[in-house]
Design a protein around this motif. Structure first.
Motif, PDB file in Angstrom:
ATOM      1  N   PRO A 391       0.820  -1.219   0.000  1.00 45.67           N
ATOM      2  CA  PRO A 391       0.000   0.000   0.000  1.00 45.67           C
ATOM      3  C   PRO A 391       0.855   1.270   0.000  1.00 45.67           C
ATOM      4  CG  PRO A 391      -0.418  -1.332   1.981  1.00 45.67           C
ATOM      5  CD  PRO A 391       0.607  -2.052   1.184  1.00 45.67           C
ATOM      6  N   ALA A 392       2.078   1.173   0.528  1.00 47.36           N
ATOM      7  CA  ALA A 392       2.962   2.348   0.524  1.00 47.36           C
ATOM      8  C   ALA A 392       3.331   2.732  -0.906  1.00 47.36           C
ATOM      9  CB  ALA A 392       4.214   2.064   1.345  1.00 47.36           C
ATOM     10  N   GLU A 393       3.483   1.710  -1.771  1.00 48.24           N
ATOM     11  CA  GLU A 393       3.795   2.004  -3.172  1.00 48.24           C
ATOM     12  C   GLU A 393       2.602   2.673  -3.855  1.00 48.24           C
ATOM     13  OE1 GLU A 393       5.236  -1.526  -5.131  1.00 48.24           O
ATOM     14  OE2 GLU A 393       6.989  -1.655  -3.836  1.00 48.24           O
ATOM     15  N   VAL A 394       1.393   2.171  -3.541  1.00 56.28           N
ATOM     16  CA  VAL A 394       0.195   2.769  -4.135  1.00 56.28           C
ATOM     17  C   VAL A 394       0.064   4.230  -3.678  1.00 56.28           C
ATOM     18  CG1 VAL A 394      -2.324   2.625  -4.330  1.00 56.28           C
ATOM     19  CG2 VAL A 394      -0.965   0.522  -4.262  1.00 56.28           C
ATOM     20  N   PHE A 395       0.344   4.482  -2.395  1.00 53.63           N
ATOM     21  CA  PHE A 395       0.260   5.855  -1.883  1.00 53.63           C
ATOM     22  C   PHE A 395       1.301   6.761  -2.556  1.00 53.63           C
ATOM     23  CE2 PHE A 395       1.784   9.077   1.209  1.00 53.63           C
ATOM     24  CZ  PHE A 395       0.668   9.897   1.152  1.00 53.63           C
ATOM     25  N   TYR A 396       2.481   6.221  -2.755  1.00 54.47           N
ATOM     26  CA  TYR A 396       3.535   7.010  -3.419  1.00 54.47           C
ATOM     27  C   TYR A 396       3.044   7.472  -4.798  1.00 54.47           C
ATOM     28  CZ  TYR A 396       8.283   8.153  -5.083  1.00 54.47           C
ATOM     29  OH  TYR A 396       9.404   8.783  -5.581  1.00 54.47           O
ATOM     30  N   LEU A 397       2.411   6.553  -5.538  1.00 51.46           N
ATOM     31  CA  LEU A 397       1.903   6.906  -6.862  1.00 51.46           C
ATOM     32  C   LEU A 397       0.745   7.898  -6.749  1.00 51.46           C
ATOM     33  CD1 LEU A 397       2.061   3.363  -8.481  1.00 51.46           C
ATOM     34  CD2 LEU A 397       3.659   5.249  -8.790  1.00 51.46           C
ATOM     35  N   GLN A 398      -0.134   7.685  -5.750  1.00 57.42           N
ATOM     36  CA  GLN A 398      -1.241   8.627  -5.531  1.00 57.42           C
ATOM     37  C   GLN A 398      -0.718  10.026  -5.260  1.00 57.42           C
ATOM     38  OE1 GLN A 398      -3.404   6.099  -2.497  1.00 57.42           O
ATOM     39  NE2 GLN A 398      -5.100   7.313  -3.255  1.00 57.42           N
ATOM     40  N   SER A 399       0.353  10.090  -4.476  1.00 55.50           N
ATOM     41  CA  SER A 399       0.886  11.399  -4.108  1.00 55.50           C
ATOM     42  C   SER A 399       1.454  12.121  -5.326  1.00 55.50           C
ATOM     43  CB  SER A 399       1.975  11.249  -3.045  1.00 55.50           C
ATOM     44  OG  SER A 399       3.184  10.820  -3.642  1.00 55.50           O
ATOM     45  N   ARG A 400       1.556  11.397  -6.456  1.00 55.12           N
ATOM     46  CA  ARG A 400       2.006  12.025  -7.698  1.00 55.12           C
ATOM     47  C   ARG A 400       0.845  12.251  -8.662  1.00 55.12           C
ATOM     48  NH1 ARG A 400       5.234  13.026  -4.337  1.00 55.12           N
ATOM     49  NH2 ARG A 400       7.398  12.322  -4.329  1.00 55.12           N
ATOM     50  N   GLY A 401      -0.379  12.068  -8.134  1.00 51.92           N
ATOM     51  CA  GLY A 401      -1.559  12.355  -8.944  1.00 51.92           C
ATOM     52  C   GLY A 401      -2.155  11.148  -9.645  1.00 51.92           C
ATOM     53  N   ILE A 402      -1.549   9.978  -9.437  1.00 53.66           N
ATOM     54  CA  ILE A 402      -1.998   8.771 -10.135  1.00 53.66           C
ATOM     55  C   ILE A 402      -3.056   8.072  -9.287  1.00 53.66           C
ATOM     56  CG2 ILE A 402      -1.226   6.536 -11.023  1.00 53.66           C
ATOM     57  CD1 ILE A 402       1.610   7.909 -11.270  1.00 53.66           C
ATOM     58  N   ASP A 403      -4.251   7.855  -9.832  1.00 56.81           N
ATOM     59  CA  ASP A 403      -5.303   7.278  -8.996  1.00 56.81           C
ATOM     60  C   ASP A 403      -4.988   5.810  -8.682  1.00 56.81           C
ATOM     61  OD1 ASP A 403      -6.581   5.583 -10.995  1.00 56.81           O
ATOM     62  OD2 ASP A 403      -7.266   7.466 -11.884  1.00 56.81           O
ATOM     63  N   PRO A 404      -5.602   5.286  -7.604  1.00 58.36           N
ATOM     64  CA  PRO A 404      -5.191   3.959  -7.121  1.00 58.36           C
ATOM     65  C   PRO A 404      -5.302   2.858  -8.177  1.00 58.36           C
ATOM     66  CG  PRO A 404      -6.608   5.029  -5.508  1.00 58.36           C
ATOM     67  CD  PRO A 404      -6.610   5.904  -6.728  1.00 58.36           C
ATOM     68  N   ALA A 405      -6.360   2.892  -9.006  1.00 56.78           N
ATOM     69  CA  ALA A 405      -6.513   1.828 -10.015  1.00 56.78           C
ATOM     70  C   ALA A 405      -5.364   1.881 -11.022  1.00 56.78           C
ATOM     71  CB  ALA A 405      -7.854   1.961 -10.724  1.00 56.78           C
ATOM     72  N   ALA A 406      -5.061   3.096 -11.488  1.00 58.73           N
ATOM     73  CA  ALA A 406      -3.953   3.242 -12.446  1.00 58.73           C
ATOM     74  C   ALA A 406      -2.633   2.889 -11.776  1.00 58.73           C
ATOM     75  CB  ALA A 406      -3.908   4.672 -12.996  1.00 58.73           C
TER      76      ALA A 406
END
Lengths: 450, 262
Positions: A391-406
């Protein structure tokens, strides 16, 4: 990394095979009795050799080492009947691959000339389909994939409606890939089909072979493919199993490699309710190379089993095996990879790695890498890893504007990347990517079925 | 996004938060305007890193009271990806490694989600390649890093440079730098700080979270805040940072406790 097997199962998991004894409806006798007739006497005689074997070997079960980890319920409780010739299917556009214009289509194991595309056929390749096999085929047929190995190989030999044989003449480097399309059709009642193929590459010949499996309805399939590589021959082989959600699929890929030959297998499984792939490879001369790449993508209640065997018995052999699985829902994968380095196989370099990504707490993997080394001057590694999507990797991507599914799609694509980067064909890659995208959708709540 | 110099960017009022039932933030107040550079200092465990993660929307933390207003909007109501697209950027203390995903694919996806949010057409691989090469210079990064997996096998300094490269690409209105100086040697620190300085202007703001005064020699804040036990207990200028460097944090703890700030 671990040398012995590793298993992960969800908490509270109960071994259903002990508490339930579902009615076994898989009847070997019925399949043998109802097998389609063949006109060719030689083929019929060869098929008959397998009848006794199939009956005697009987159904697989948990007491047999090769089937110990395999949940057989779906396979054995489906009342399969022998498949007929199959109705003519409408040209399903997604089965044809634009980059693979040479296409041999089989419906329920029977060659379908209307859907196939064999022009312009490459010089140097002899195709035999639906007629008497050439003498060379008889040198190898049933000898690379031995019926003693497995009841499903024996069943295939006894029941196959025909053998497709491809021979590449010595020194011919065939540029055009050949695509074998196997379609299982089971419109009314569950029916089982038995595709069989043989590919012979003479010395220094080269070929790219793609086999894809598809089906509708509760189709059963036991496919057997045999590969014979002459000295310094080279086969690039892709196996893509995308059968329908109700299908049961078994495939044996048996390979004999002569001196200096090079065999590359990319095996991808995304389909079927129950699947088992058994690649069996033997290096039969020195300085031989074998590359195995596997990718298994499962969701829902899918089961996929990969049982590979690689026998290295000559000096300076080289092998690499990378098998990856991504499991969602309550899917289950089994990997049993045996690598045997015989005493005379000095200076062998063998590597094996199995990596699994579990997307849900209900998903499960059984991994059994097995390295048996009798030679002393060798370089061999193996290992297995199991991990969750972080989940930390998913959050890292989210924090860059990338939604969780993407973000999940990106992470799964990254995990599968080492396999998908193999230079196969964009359309096939797109099909696998579609399966990956399916898997990266947020997990549905676990099934409430008792 | 229409931010003028001096505009209010961030307003944090009486923010309290916890993780798994343990209170971490106990009433944080902070106001940040366009053109400002803030430093939040404090001993380990004071809550400063938690504060930065909460601003970015980290799911492990629960806000229990207070408000965070960003450009007039309730920041806490936004998903992490929405915060990013409206201009909030967190440079991670420990940037994650993503094996199998090339840095360029990751950067392009991130950049394109921002372009999409702004109604701009997405850049294809070729156009993006050109665009990102201009930005590489900000952190003096070797183009070879674009073809490698995200942060995989990067040194500490390379990871931090990659964070600032992302900042350069996403052009945030509010950049929060969490311990960006940790694990950097002096050369890497100079490059990273130089990058941040190039990206700082009158229409955005920087909040630096740091344990040491060292970073402040390269990026000069107008405001230095000291966090202690989940509160900002003191605010001053650069001189406060120098005092902390000389005296440590203990004297503040002694002063803060009886005062009962909150």
């Amino acid at each position: 990394m671990t040398g012995c097997g590793m298993r992960r199962r969800p908490r509270g998991w109960v071994d259903m095979s002990l508490s339930l004894s579902p009615a076994v409806t898989f009847a070997i006798g019925d399949l043998l009795e109802g097998r389609p007739a063949v006109a060719d006497a030689a083929l019929q005689a060869w098929r008959n050799q397998a009848l006794g074997w199939a009956l005697e070997m009987g159904l697989p079960g948990a007491s047999q080492e090769a089937w110990r980890l395999t949940p057989l319920k779906t396979l054995l409780t489906t009342p399969f009947r022998p498949a007929g010739r199959g109705d003519a299917v409408d040209q399903a556009p997604d089965l044809a691959v634009p980059e693979l214009p040479l296409r041999l289509v089989f419906v329920n194991g029977v060659f379908d000339a209307a859907q196939s595309q064999v022009e312009p056929w490459p010089a140097g390749v002899t195709l035999t389909v639906g007629e008497s096999l050439p003498p060379t085929a008889w040198d190898y047929l049933g000898k690379v994939a031995s019926l003693e190995q497995d009841v499903f190989v024996a069943l295939n030999q006894a029941c196959t409606p025909g053998v497709v044989c491809l021979e590449v003449a010595a020194g011919r480097r065939i540029q055009q890939p050949i695509h074998l399309v196997f379609i299982g059709q089971s419109p009314s009642q569950p029916s089982f089909n038995f595709p069989r193929w043989l590919v012979i590459l003479e010395d220094q010949a080269e070929l790219t072979l793609v086999e894809t499996y598809h089906s509708t309805g509760p189709a059963g399939c036991s496919a057997v493919g045999e590969v014979v590589l002459g000295a310094h021959a080279r086969l690039n082989h892709t196996y893509l199993q995308q059968e329908g959600p109700q299908a049961c699929h078994l495939a044996h890929t048996a390979v004999h490699q002569a001196t200096g030959s090079h065999y590359d297998l990319l095996a991808i499984t995304t389909g079927a309710s129950f699947a088992r792939h058994t690649p069996t490879l033997r290096q039969q001369g020195p300085e031989t190379m074998t590359h195995l790449s596997g990718l298994v993508l499962l969701q829902g209640q899918q089961v996929a089993d990969t049982h590979s065997f690689l026998g290295l018995s000559h000096p300076q052999g080289y092998s690499r095996q990378l098998h990856k699985a991504i499991l969602g829902g309550s899917a289950q994968a089994i990997f049993s990879g045996r690598v045997r380095v015989a005493a005379q196989a000095q200076q062998t370099n063998a590597g094996q790695l199995n990596r699994t990504l579990l997307l849900s707490p209900q998903a499960r993997v059984d991994s059994q890498p097995q390295l048996e080394i009798e030679a002393d001057d060798v370089k061999c590694t193996h290992g297995a890893t199991v991990s969750d999507l972080d989940p930390a990797e998913v959050f890292y991507l989210q924090s860059r504007g990338i939604d969780p599914a993407a973000g999940r799609t990106l992470l799964l694509t990254g995990f599968a990347g080492e396999i998908l980067q193999h230079p196969s064909f964009p359309s096939l890659k797109a099909r696998v990517q579609a399966a990956l995208n399916d898997l990266s959708r947020p997990a549905a709540p676990p099934d409430a079925t008792p | 996004m229409g931010v003028e110099p001096g505009d209010l960017i961030l307003s944090v009022v009486d923010l309290t938060a916890e993780i798994e039932g343990t209170p971490i933030l106990k009433g944080v107040n902070l106001t940040v305007r366009a053109g400002e550079v803030h430093a939040i200092m404090g001993p380990n465990g004071s809550g400063k890193s938690t504060f930065s993660k909460i601003l970015a929307g980290h799911p492990d933390y629960t806000v229990t009271a207070g408000s965070v207003t960003y450009l007039g909007e309730d920041l806490l109501a936004l998903e992490p990806e929405e915060r990013s697209r409206t201009g909030v950027f967190l440079a991670f203390q420990y940037p994650l490694e993503i094996p199998g995903v090339t840095n360029s694919d990751f950067l392009r996806l991130a950049h394109n989600t921002h372009r999409k949010a702004q109604g701009l057409p997405e850049l294809d691989a070729l156009d993006f390649d050109e665009y990102v090469h201009d930005k590489l210079d900000v952190v003096k990064m070797d183009p070879g890093f674009l073809d490698r997996s995200v942060n995989e096998g990067f040194s500490g300094g390379e990871k931090k440079r990659n964070e600032i490269l992302q900042m350069a690409l996403l052009e945030p209105t509010l950049a929060i730098l969490d311990e960006t100086d940790s694990g950097l040697d002096i050369d890497a620190l100079r490059i990273v700080a130089g990058g941040v300085n190039q990206l700082t202007h009158a229409r955005n703001a920087i909040v630096m979270i740091t344990h040491y005064q060292r970073l402040l020699n390269y990026i000069t804040p107008q405001f230095v805040h000291v966090m202690e036990a989940g509160r900002i207990v003191r605010t001053g200028g650069q001189d406060l940072a120098e005092e902390l460097e000389a005296r440590g944090y203990d004297w503040l703890r002694d002063e803060a406790t009886p005062a009962g700030v909150g």
